[in-house]
Design a protein around this motif. Structure first.
Motif, mmCIF file in Angstrom:
data_model
loop_
_atom_site.group_PDB
_atom_site.id
_atom_site.type_symbol
_atom_site.label_atom_id
_atom_site.label_comp_id
_atom_site.label_asym_id
_atom_site.label_seq_id
_atom_site.Cartn_x
_atom_site.Cartn_y
_atom_site.Cartn_z
ATOM 1 N N GLN A 2 49.414 45.512 39.437
ATOM 2 C CA GLN A 2 49.324 45.924 40.838
ATOM 3 C C GLN A 2 50.642 46.495 41.343
ATOM 4 O O GLN A 2 50.666 47.442 42.123
ATOM 5 C CB GLN A 2 48.953 44.724 41.719
ATOM 6 N N TYR B 266 43.247 47.443 36.846
ATOM 7 C CA TYR B 266 44.375 46.621 36.406
ATOM 8 C C TYR B 266 44.178 46.094 34.984
ATOM 9 O O TYR B 266 44.969 45.281 34.516
ATOM 10 C CB TYR B 266 44.597 45.482 37.393
ATOM 11 N N ILE C 211 42.555 41.969 46.345
ATOM 12 C CA ILE C 211 41.987 42.955 45.432
ATOM 13 C C ILE C 211 40.524 43.187 45.798
ATOM 14 O O ILE C 211 39.755 42.241 45.953
ATOM 15 C CB ILE C 211 42.085 42.486 43.966
#
Length: 291
Positions: free
Chosen positions: A103, A235, A227
């Protein structure tokens, strides 16, 4: 004014390294509190000094990134440390750390410590899963001094955060890298099976000419509240070559037909373990209440 980097913050005081040999104890201007800005370890700042040589933080330069847990700014690399045993490696938790680092756009190195406890089958499993995603994997032992030079190789010219659960040996590794750090270390509790938190605060330690390393308190869990379900797949680096190839553009790679990710798993191009982590995390994200 002088430029420097905040290496430690305790009780409203910030310790700013302005050169290799000089650290200035500083306070932040009240304007930061009014603007709801808190200086962070890792911040590059401009300071002035009063007649007594005490520093005043005048400017916080723009941050490249910032982590919440640990609270540190401008990191460009993370070394994620897990133990081979005592405590046993929780690969789903390791995947959470990897998602956190992805991230933030950080370079990632996986360090598996305590390899003096010979468990070749687990070593091979971890190596096969994560090196196939092109994450560097280092096996280290403080006791036998295995892998320490390999670890040092990644530290020059980086601000590197050492992250991982308690008890895996992060502080011991840092002490082995540089004995001057003299970080407190702790043992894993036999009763609860995890380490005590010996690191009380976040601090940057100078390494080499232009590098810093960060020891952090250990974590038992990492939240995924920020998220969105549709973003989680981004990711997982091994998913990326197949994204956009599914029948449905909105595919979450669960029950949908003609899913390129599931086809890649069937061809052993994506680890089933990693896909299970993805499934588990996706369900967790979908079940987080939205207010």
């Amino acid at each position: 004014m002088e430029k420097g980097v905040i290496i430690k913050g305790i009780g409203g005081f910030y310790y700013v390294r302005t050169s290799v040999s000089e650290i200035v104890e500083s306070k932040a201007r009240g304007k930061f509190r009014k603007d709801n800005i808190t200086p962070m370890v890792g911040d590059y700042v401009e300071i002035s000094t009063d007649k007594e040589g005490k520093g005043i933080i005048e400017t916080i330069l723009p941050r490249k990134n910032q982590l919440v847990r640990p609270p540190v700014a401008n990191i460009d690399q993370v070394i994620i440390v897990f133990a081979l045993s005592n405590p046993n490696p929780n690969l789903q938790l390791l995947d959470r750390f990897l998602i956190m680092a992805e991230q933030q756009g950080l370079s990632i190195v996986i360090c598996i410590n305590k390899v003096d406890l010979e468990m070749e089958d687990i070593k091979e499993k971890i190596k096969n899963i994560y090196e196939n995603i092109e994450y560097p994997v280092i096996f280290t032992s403080v006791k036998d001094e295995k892998g320490i030079e390999d670890l040092k190789h990644y530290l020059n010219d980086h601000i590197t955060v050492f992250a991982g659960p308690s008890g895996v040996g992060k502080s011991s590794l840092l002490n082995k890298i540089n004995q001057d750090y003299q970080l407190e270390t702790g043992k894993v509790s036999k009763k609860i099976g995890r380490g005590r938190h010996t690191t009380r605060h976040v601090e940057l330690f100078h390494y080499g000419e232009n590098g810093y390393v960060v020891d952090t308190p250990g974590f038992s869990s990492l939240g995924v509240e920020n998220i969105e379900p549709i973003d989680l797949m981004n990711y997982f680096p091994e998913f990326r070559p197949y994204l956009g190839q599914c029948k449905f553009n909105s595919c979450l790679h669960m029950q949908e037909p003609k899913c390129a990710i599931k086809e890649a798993i069937g061809l052993n191009k994506i680890s089933s373990h990693r896909y299970e982590s993805y499934q588990y995390l996706l369900e967790e994200i979908k079940n987080i209440p939205k207010y």
